[in-house]
Write an enzyme that holds these catalytic residues in place. Sequence first.
Site, PDB file in Angstrom:
ATOM      1  N   HIS A 105       0.878  -1.168   0.000  1.00 43.81           N
ATOM      2  CA  HIS A 105       0.000   0.000   0.000  1.00 43.81           C
ATOM      3  C   HIS A 105       0.921   1.225   0.000  1.00 43.81           C
ATOM      4  O   HIS A 105       1.682   1.424  -0.931  1.00 43.81           O
ATOM      5  CB  HIS A 105      -0.917  -0.072   1.226  1.00 43.81           C
ATOM      6  CG  HIS A 105      -2.095   0.839   1.170  1.00 43.81           C
ATOM      7  ND1 HIS A 105      -3.187   0.693   1.996  1.00 43.81           N
ATOM      8  CD2 HIS A 105      -2.367   1.926   0.407  1.00 43.81           C
ATOM      9  CE1 HIS A 105      -4.082   1.629   1.734  1.00 43.81           C
ATOM     10  NE2 HIS A 105      -3.589   2.397   0.786  1.00 43.81           N
ATOM     11  N   ILE A 107       4.135   3.601   0.765  1.00 41.99           N
ATOM     12  CA  ILE A 107       5.569   3.315   0.873  1.00 41.99           C
ATOM     13  C   ILE A 107       6.344   4.600   1.160  1.00 41.99           C
ATOM     14  O   ILE A 107       5.885   5.696   0.882  1.00 41.99           O
ATOM     15  CB  ILE A 107       6.135   2.654  -0.407  1.00 41.99           C
ATOM     16  CG1 ILE A 107       5.911   3.563  -1.631  1.00 41.99           C
ATOM     17  CG2 ILE A 107       5.513   1.295  -0.639  1.00 41.99           C
ATOM     18  CD1 ILE A 107       6.508   3.030  -2.921  1.00 41.99           C
ATOM     19  N   ASN A 157      -2.231   2.912   6.389  1.00 35.74           N
ATOM     20  CA  ASN A 157      -2.396   3.395   5.020  1.00 35.74           C
ATOM     21  C   ASN A 157      -1.084   3.855   4.403  1.00 35.74           C
ATOM     22  O   ASN A 157      -0.710   3.425   3.330  1.00 35.74           O
ATOM     23  CB  ASN A 157      -3.420   4.538   5.011  1.00 35.74           C
ATOM     24  CG  ASN A 157      -3.843   4.969   3.638  1.00 35.74           C
ATOM     25  OD1 ASN A 157      -3.040   5.426   2.838  1.00 35.74           O
ATOM     26  ND2 ASN A 157      -5.121   4.805   3.328  1.00 35.74           N
ATOM     27  N   ASP A 258      -5.605  12.075  -1.459  1.00 37.29           N
ATOM     28  CA  ASP A 258      -5.085  10.735  -1.149  1.00 37.29           C
ATOM     29  C   ASP A 258      -3.622  10.831  -0.704  1.00 37.29           C
ATOM     30  O   ASP A 258      -3.346  11.312   0.384  1.00 37.29           O
ATOM     31  CB  ASP A 258      -5.253   9.830  -2.377  1.00 37.29           C
ATOM     32  CG  ASP A 258      -5.276   8.350  -2.018  1.00 37.29           C
ATOM     33  OD1 ASP A 258      -4.332   7.885  -1.348  1.00 37.29           O
ATOM     34  OD2 ASP A 258      -6.226   7.649  -2.404  1.00 37.29           O
TER      35      ASP A 258
END
Length: 346
Positions: A105, A107, A157, A258
């Site tokens: 997911h 990084i 996340n 995001d």
Amino acid sequence: MQKSTILIIVLILIIIVFVVKTLYDAGEFKTITSYSNYSCKPVASIAGPEDIVIDYSTGVAYISSDDRRAFARGQNINGAIFSYNTKTKALSKMKSDFPFEFHPHGIDFIAIQKDKLLLYVVNHRSDGHFIEKFLIKGNNLKYIKSIEDQNLMFSPNDCALVAEDIFYVTNDHGNKSSLGKALEEYLQLANSYVLFYDGKNFEIKAEGIKYANGVTLSPDRSKLFVASPVGKCIKAYTIKKGYNLTFLYDIQCNTGVDNISFDRQGALWAGCHPKLLTFVKHSKNEQAIAPSEIIKITFTDDGYKKETELLDDGKLIQSSTVAVRYNSSLLIGSVFDNHILDCSSK
């Protein structure tokens, strides 16, 4: 008119107002007219290139890739990390000795020494959620260890590295159950938080966030920025003694932010979902087209300036999640599409 009838009418009106507000807050009434300051070319084939980080000393980008729809269907196909050279345009799937299930997911990476480049990867495994630590050796990832806290870090996340084995990580939900997570999202509840790992233990450092998503440090490493797609903002914090966080302000973005990253000029870039509920629909049905938006935040003495650098109806790329700027190149990733975009200024 009977009281029961009046109550029913009032209840119906409340539901209608709630539905309309939810649709409005999610951006569903927006008109998406494609616009871009860049000329973009697709770089394929990369399944679900959700996050991208770049080594500014070499121009090599590292891309988190996973076929999330296949995983949702019960097909346990391992994801991968790709490397992409922005100078030679060479894309390569990195080799790894990782012995476990791999669904990358968020990084981040850090250069400890010239020959010691470490990559940390949020990984969602069947046996829990982990931060996997790798050593980058050319096009190889040498697995070092897994870091976990299944009590506090149950929905990680993204991560932002401070030093080796010292980092912040967002936990994008405050509830563990599927129902609790859904209620958080649709009721816009601020239940998620930011964790800090000091090399041994995790500790909550910031709470009350609507879906804590992408996270990054400022170039001078004095501030932490956290994306809140449900809140349609980026939250800024000052890093205090003991890596404690003090809230500064919200950067109002009016879009579902995001992943976020700073370029070398100090501008903050974000991949965004301009229509959040359309994005949710797209996550369940690939025939539902989800638009994309890339924004740039520049900071001034008076505050900040937000600019839309790319707005796309889904023809170029759907459900954009990240934008990373390197010199004249802008790399854009997506949570479900099968490619990234390599864009250059017009």
